[in-house]
Design an enzyme around this catalytic site. Structure first.
Site: not given
Ligand code: G3P
Ligand code: CA
Length: 284
Positions: A43-44, A70, A72, A85, A144, A146, A270
């Site tokens: 994640h990120r 992942e 943003d 993000h 993603e 955003k 994470d």
């Molecule tokens: O990939 C899902 C997740 O990233 C969504 O929430 O706020 O971390 O972008 P956020």
């Molecule tokens: Ca995200």
């Protein structure tokens, strides 16, 4: 690391075959196993171990053998797709201001690593193109979109980045595009239908109805909810509609174990090592 999530014994039984004279031929145990693979998504990037949405975090994702990273995507004032993000730079850099009000050159001057740890001083806000160029073929990429309402035309620009690199065709680059903005997901899908898309769903006490799932299934391949919405019934209903689910965001091992047990298709975390405890400890 393609972790085998589940080995489901779907039929374990013993039977006796009889010869014509009625004598027993043999007792056999037939075991049918169905194995399912699960996708770990950093994640990120592996943002538990490096500053989110930086090359350091993405590199860590590869080191940790996650299947996907992942990120943003937003857009600078002068139209560059940048990986960050928040809609402002305040939390994750040494600057202040809205991403949409800053040129790419201004964003490039910012330190996106020190807020996490001084050891990461000098990390930059990457562009989407830089990440695609560096990681294509090395790890899957979950993009993603955003806050797309701030960035008219961002779906076309993302599609262009993929087409320019010939990454829109089926090959060994696993790419998925997702957003909380489902209109944006539909727009992207209409522009580049060869790329799988996912709908992100924030927590709602009402859950996700079958009517909603049926609507999602008309264009989406993935329904990715807040993990607190997940139970085995929802996973089954998503599967019944022909879609998969990658819930978010795992930050503890109990949540990872829970999601593994209810049969999700992927886990956005994470900490990729929480999903696969066989990985070496990656903490710095
Ligand atoms: O990939 C899902 C997740 O990233 C969504 O929430 O706020 O971390 O972008 P956020
Ligand atoms: Ca995200």
């Amino acid at each position: 690391m393609k972790r085998i999530l589940q080995t489901l014994a779907v039929g374990v039984f013993a039977f006796t075959s009889l010869l014509p004279d009625g004598t027993a031929l043999a007792n056999e145990e037939v075991t049918k196993k169905e194995q399912k693979q699960m996708t770990t998504v950093a994640h990120r990037g592996a943002s538990g171990y490096a500053p989110e949405n930086t090359m350091a975090a993405f590199e860590k994702s590869v080191d940790m053998k996650a299947e996907m990273l992942e990120l943003d995507v937003q857009m600078s004032k002068d139209g560059e797709l940048v990986v960050i993000h928040d809609t402002s730079v305040d939390r994750t850099t040494n600057g202040t201001g809205a991403v949409k009000d800053m040129t790419y050159e201004e964003l490039l001057q910012l330190d996106a690593g020190s807020y996490f740890n001084e050891a990461f001083a000098g990390e930059k806000i990457p562009t989407l193109g830089e990440v695609l160029d560096e990681y294509r073929g090395k790890i899957g990429i979950l993009i993603e979109i955003k806050s797309p309402s701030l960035y008219p035309g961002i779906e076309q620009k993302i599609a262009d980045e993929l087409v320019d690199r010939n990454m829109h065709k089926p090959n060994n680059n696993k790419i998925i595009v997702q957003s909380f903005d489902h209109d944006s997901v539909m727009t992207f899908h209409s522009l580049l239908p060869s790329i799988p898309v996912g709908v992100l769903v924030g927590y709602s006490p009402n859950g996700i109805s079958n009517v909603q799932l049926a609507a999602f299934s008309s264009y989406a391949d993935y329904v990715n909810p807040n993990l607190s919405m997940i139970d085995s019934d929802l996973v089954q209903r998503i599967h019944n509609q022909g879609m998969e689910t990658y819930p978010w965001t795992v930050r503890d091992e109990l949540s990872a174990d829970f999601l593994l047990n209810v049969g999700v298709d992927g886990i956005i975390t994470d900490y990729p090592d929480y999903v696969d405890p066989h990985l070496p400890d990656q903490a710095a």
